[in-house]
Design a protein around this motif. Structure first.
Motif, PDB file in Angstrom:
ATOM      1  N   UNK A 168       0.830  -1.207   0.000  1.00 55.37           N
ATOM      2  CA  UNK A 168       0.000   0.000   0.000  1.00 55.37           C
ATOM      3  C   UNK A 168       0.868   1.261   0.000  1.00 55.37           C
ATOM      4  N   UNK A 169       1.872   1.273   0.843  1.00 59.55           N
ATOM      5  CA  UNK A 169       2.756   2.440   0.898  1.00 59.55           C
ATOM      6  C   UNK A 169       3.515   2.615  -0.409  1.00 59.55           C
ATOM      7  N   UNK A 170       4.041   1.534  -0.957  1.00 56.37           N
ATOM      8  CA  UNK A 170       4.841   1.635  -2.179  1.00 56.37           C
ATOM      9  C   UNK A 170       3.983   2.061  -3.357  1.00 56.37           C
ATOM     10  N   UNK A 171       2.748   1.564  -3.434  1.00 56.15           N
ATOM     11  CA  UNK A 171       1.834   2.014  -4.485  1.00 56.15           C
ATOM     12  C   UNK A 171       1.640   3.530  -4.408  1.00 56.15           C
ATOM     13  N   UNK A 172       1.455   4.050  -3.193  1.00 49.91           N
ATOM     14  CA  UNK A 172       1.250   5.486  -3.013  1.00 49.91           C
ATOM     15  C   UNK A 172       2.511   6.274  -3.352  1.00 49.91           C
ATOM     16  N   UNK A 173       3.662   5.763  -2.923  1.00 47.12           N
ATOM     17  CA  UNK A 173       4.914   6.478  -3.202  1.00 47.12           C
ATOM     18  C   UNK A 173       5.197   6.508  -4.694  1.00 47.12           C
ATOM     19  N   UNK A 174       4.957   5.394  -5.385  1.00 47.81           N
ATOM     20  CA  UNK A 174       5.159   5.370  -6.837  1.00 47.81           C
ATOM     21  C   UNK A 174       4.222   6.362  -7.517  1.00 47.81           C
ATOM     22  N   UNK A 175       2.984   6.440  -7.045  1.00 45.12           N
ATOM     23  CA  UNK A 175       2.008   7.364  -7.616  1.00 45.12           C
ATOM     24  C   UNK A 175       2.467   8.811  -7.459  1.00 45.12           C
ATOM     25  N   UNK A 176       2.834   9.218  -6.246  1.00 47.58           N
ATOM     26  CA  UNK A 176       3.164  10.630  -6.038  1.00 47.58           C
ATOM     27  C   UNK A 176       4.502  10.996  -6.682  1.00 47.58           C
TER      28      UNK A 176
END
Length: 333
Positions: free
Chosen positions: A108-116
């Motif tokens: 979940x965190x990595x998905x968000x970091x990749x997005x931003x």
């Protein structure tokens, strides 16, 4: 680049001989930010001090902010007014309604970091304007002259990716233990850094007297990249070839990025084992550490001033004595 090399004002690195910088040295510095009002001034002023030393290189700083509940945007806009003449700054702010990150290693965190991070890239007007890209995270403290040390080898073509060596800034860990273990890989079959003690890293460095350790991937909080990789389409992802090889369903976003660079032939990926940066687990701890360093500096400055004043007083007394001795000598004659 060794510690005794220096970036000259005219854009030449000196190490006994001179190497001329390429015609295009424009560098873009990217960071993502959220709820970091308390450390913005500390971090940006440290960055500006480094960039000011490289007056012949033009820099653009782009901050991508999302979902802050404090005065992060205002803090950046205020400190941007202090930027050196060779630095342009801007901030892009978006409301994404993303929940705060949970476990550091979660998908979940990595998905968000990749997005931003990809959102940040999307706000670059023309990536081809730049020779190098520096990514930095706001929760790492860097020492003076960090940016010249990681940027120069990329501009000169000696590295395609070059990071600092991250350490724990406020957590008691074994001496010199690497912080960013997940993004630092020696080979594609690895899923984690093997925590080689810092003093043994020299045995892994390819060339005698060198400080750059060849790796398969790295980030470590502050990292310079050959801009060509981003020009040619490198982006962030929560999945990597390494993850597929090791049978796991996600990976830290820097792994896929470094894999894409390598696939493009930009495979000179290194960590500078003698250029540390310090990760802090909280903004409060970073501020406390900064205040402590400022107190130590104040004491040192006062001690230096006292020594200088004492030395000047002694010189004045000697001068006055010499004048008096000379006068007495003239009277006796």
């Amino acid at each position: 680049m060794s510690d005794n090399e220096e970036i000259k004002e005219e854009g030449v690195i000196e190490d006994g001989s001179q190497r001329v910088m390429p015609e295009n040295t424009s560098t873009l510095i990217l960071a993502v930010a959220r709820d970091c009002e308390s450390i913005v001034e500390i971090q940006m002023e440290a960055l500006f001090e480094d960039l000011k030393m490289m007056g012949s290189i033009s820099f653009e700083v782009l901050i991508y902010e999302n979902d802050s509940s404090d005065g992060t945007v205002e803090a950046f806009n205020n400190v941007f007014e202090k930027s050196p003449d060779n630095v342009d700054c801007r901030i892009v702010s978006e409301k994404l309604d993303l929940e705060a990150y949970d476990s550091v290693v979660s998908k979940d965190r990595i998905d968000k970091m990749a997005l931003i991070r990809n959102n940040c890239l999307d706000n670059v007007e023309d990536m081809s304007d730049y020779a190098a890209i520096i990514w930095l995270d706001m929760d790492y403290h860097m020492e003076a002259q960090t940016i010249p040390k990681i940027l120069a080898p990329v501009l000169l073509g000696d590295a395609d990716v070059l990071s600092v060596y991250s350490l724990h800034g406020d957590v008691q860990r074994p001496e010199k233990e690497l912080y960013d273990k997940w993004a630092t890989r020696g080979q594609k079959s690895d899923t984690w850094w093997n925590c080689t003690p810092h003093e043994l890293l020299y045995s892994l460095v390819m060339q005698p007297q060198a400080t750059h350790l060849k790796l398969d991937s790295t980030f470590n909080g502050i990292c310079a990249f050959n801009a060509k990789g981003f020009v040619d389409g490198a982006v962030f992802s929560s999945m990597s070839l390494s993850a597929e090889i090791n049978g796991i369903d996600h990976d830290v976003e820097w792994i896929s990025l470094c894999e894409q660079f390598s696939e493009m032939g930009l495979d000179k990926i290194f960590m500078d084992v003698m250029t540390p940066a310090y990760h802090f687990s909280s903004h409060e701890n970073m501020v406390a550490s900064y205040n402590q360093r400022m107190e130590v500096k104040k004491v040192q400055d006062e001690a230096n001033m006292n020594r200088a004043e004492k030395a000047q007083k002694e010189l004045n007394e000697k001068a006055q004595k010499a004048i008096k001795d000379g006068a007495r000598s003239s009277e006796s004659e």
